[in-house]
Design an enzyme around this catalytic site. Structure first.
Site, PDB file in Angstrom:
ATOM      1  N   ASP A   1      51.102  54.275  55.161  1.00  9.44           N
ATOM      2  CA  ASP A   1      51.779  55.516  54.780  1.00  9.44           C
ATOM      3  C   ASP A   1      52.328  55.414  53.359  1.00  9.44           C
ATOM      4  O   ASP A   1      52.286  56.374  52.575  1.00  9.44           O
ATOM      5  CB  ASP A   1      52.930  55.807  55.752  1.00  9.44           C
ATOM      6  CG  ASP A   1      52.436  56.296  57.112  1.00  9.44           C
ATOM      7  OD1 ASP A   1      51.271  56.721  57.204  1.00  9.44           O
ATOM      8  OD2 ASP A   1      53.215  56.230  58.083  1.00  9.44           O
ATOM      9  N   GLU A   2      52.863  54.234  53.045  1.00  7.72           N
ATOM     10  CA  GLU A   2      53.375  53.972  51.706  1.00  7.72           C
ATOM     11  C   GLU A   2      52.258  54.141  50.675  1.00  7.72           C
ATOM     12  O   GLU A   2      52.445  54.741  49.612  1.00  7.72           O
ATOM     13  CB  GLU A   2      53.900  52.534  51.677  1.00  7.72           C
ATOM     14  CG  GLU A   2      55.048  52.272  50.761  1.00  7.72           C
ATOM     15  CD  GLU A   2      55.615  50.883  51.010  1.00  7.72           C
ATOM     16  OE1 GLU A   2      56.809  50.794  51.361  1.00  7.72           O
ATOM     17  OE2 GLU A   2      54.868  49.892  50.859  1.00  7.72           O
ATOM     18  N   LEU A   3      51.095  53.595  50.994  1.00 11.18           N
ATOM     19  CA  LEU A   3      49.951  53.668  50.086  1.00 11.18           C
ATOM     20  C   LEU A   3      49.515  55.109  49.852  1.00 11.18           C
ATOM     21  O   LEU A   3      49.185  55.501  48.726  1.00 11.18           O
ATOM     22  CB  LEU A   3      48.785  52.848  50.642  1.00 11.18           C
ATOM     23  CG  LEU A   3      47.507  52.850  49.808  1.00 11.18           C
ATOM     24  CD1 LEU A   3      47.757  52.246  48.429  1.00 11.18           C
ATOM     25  CD2 LEU A   3      46.390  52.093  50.534  1.00 11.18           C
TER      26      LEU A   3
END
Length: 450
Positions: free
Chosen positions: A85-87
């Site tokens: 999700d961060e990516l």
């Protein structure tokens, strides 16, 4: 779309680090953070944030308030939905806010990241269980995009310490790029210079070499000058040899004296000493082979200018040679590989308009009620920076009526300076487009880079 300057003005952190803690936290990452802090680089690490939840507003804000995002891809990176999700958020910020993204492939193959293969792919598939198709597709797209970004592969480095030191130096160079000051008059140059610096940082050789290739008037010398200004503080000695093809024209017969004069010029500028005399062709190597130097060879057009001075054996460990030329064959003859040759990009249509406006109005946008006229002139001038600058300077200070009156004559019988410049623009654009198997065309929005 936001400009790069919009990112820098609201940044709280220099670097945002995305990583899988179980793989790297106690080892590689700790050394990275220590090196960053020793160089004054401020990183954001989400150690204290609660894991297990989706990427929330606080983390999104931290990503967007960081000037650079480093994605540390390790074997188990894809085993964490948090990391994925961060990516996705990082790649969105890269697209929308022009944030810099640097990748590190730590003990993982970039191909496995791109295609979700090997152990990396197995971890990814487990994470995808019970996820919606939209979520899985967003993850796959983000992994594909991040794998395509030039980065550091740990397998290519004999020492992690060398990798980390080079990474920190690269980050310092990126952070030194301040669009509001360094690049105000050089539209579009920031991204190009950053790409060049990345190409240089990925080379492992004792002496790094990069060729900047493109037609006359596209901005090779400007880019080389900005790059030189950015990296020269890292060197004890440096020099920028301008317009070599004009200053060192080869005559028929023995060119021994010309080579000696070339070496004398090089040494005089590097050591800031007048009247240096070189009596034999081994003179310059003897003085330089234990020195860390930065040399820019601008506008090279003959092999003899490269066959000796660009020989890595001339210079000491850590030296750097930057070459600009219109002739790609010279760079290939020198033995440079594709990842050592930077193909200078034409301005996009928006950048072309900004260049024209800088010289016509002293700002990056048209004066009130001049927008349609400015687009017409931009299309007439083509997207070669030299032609845009000359055309903008020609029209500077004219009223709207004078612009309108000038357009018919500009289309049919151009001022001599503009005519010669646009003829050059047309010739190089035709050559460039033919080399890319496209129909030649000057001007218009169809010539933009995408």
């Amino acid at each position: 779309m936001a400009s790069s300057s919009s990112v820098s003005c609201s940044c709280l952190y220099d670097v945002f680090l995305s990583f899988r803690g179980d793989d790297v936290r106690k080892g590689f990452l700790s050394h990275v953070v220590k090196e960053f802090k020793s160089k004054g680089i401020s990183p954001f690490i989400d150690n204290e944030m609660e894991r297990g939840k989706s990427v929330g507003p606080a983390l999104e804000k931290a990503i967007r308030q960081s000037r650079v995002a480093i994605v540390l891809l390790s074997r188990n990176y894809a085993s964490s939905s948090w990391c994925l999700d961060e990516l996705v958020e990082i790649m969105k910020c890269r697209e929308e806010d022009k944030q810099r993204v640097i990748t590190i492939f730590y003990q993982v193959d970039p191909s496995d990241v791109r295609h979700q293969g090997g152990d990396f792919g197995k971890a990814f598939e487990k994470t995808c269980v019970e996820k919606t198709e939209n979520v899985k597709q967003a993850w796959r797209q983000a992994l594909k995009e991040v794998a395509g970004i030039a980065g550091y592969a740990s397998s290519n480095w004999e020492s992690e310490a060398d990798l980390i030191n080079d990474l920190a130096t690269n980050i310092m160079g990126v952070l030194a790029l301040t669009p509001s000051h360094d690049f105000h008059d050089f539209v579009g140059i920031e991204d190009r210079v950053t790409e060049m610096k990345t190409m240089l940082s990925l080379q492992k050789k004792d002496v790094k070499v990069i060729g900047i290739w493109g037609p006359a008037g596209i901005g090779k010398t400007t880019a080389a000058r900005v790059l030189y200004d950015q990296v020269s503080p890292e060197f004890q000695f440096s020099t920028f040899l301008e317009n070599i093809k004009g200053c060192f024209k080869r005559s028929f017969g023995n060119d021994h004296q010309l080579k000696l004069r070339f070496q004398e010029k090089l040494l005089s500028q590097i050591f800031n000493q007048k009247d240096i005399v070189v009596r034999h062709l081994g003179g310059a190597p003897q003085k330089l082979n234990d020195q860390k130097v930065l040399v820019v060879l601008d506008e090279v057009d003959s092999w003899w200018q490269l066959e000796e001075v660009a020989n890595r054996a001339w210079f000491g460990r850590g030296s750097m040679v930057i070459i600009t030329t219109e002739d790609r064959k010279l760079l290939k003859a020198l033995g440079l590989e594709a990842n050592q040759i930077y193909k200078m990009k034409f301005p996009t249509t928006d950048e072309a308009l900004q260049i024209l406006c800088l010289y016509a109005f002293g700002q990056k946008f048209p004066n009130y009620d001049f927008e349609t006229l400015a687009w017409e002139v931009t299309e007439l001038a083509g997207n070669l920076p030299l032609g845009l600058r000359v055309m903008g300077s020609y029209l500077r200070g004219m009223s709207k009526k004078e612009w309108i009156d000038a357009l018919p004559s500009l289309r049919s019988s151009l001022d001599s300076e503009i005519e010669s410049t646009l003829k050059l623009s047309y010739n190089v654009l035709r050559y460039w487009n033919c080399s890319r198997h496209k129909a030649p065309k000057i001007g218009g929005r169809g010539n933009q880079n995408k």
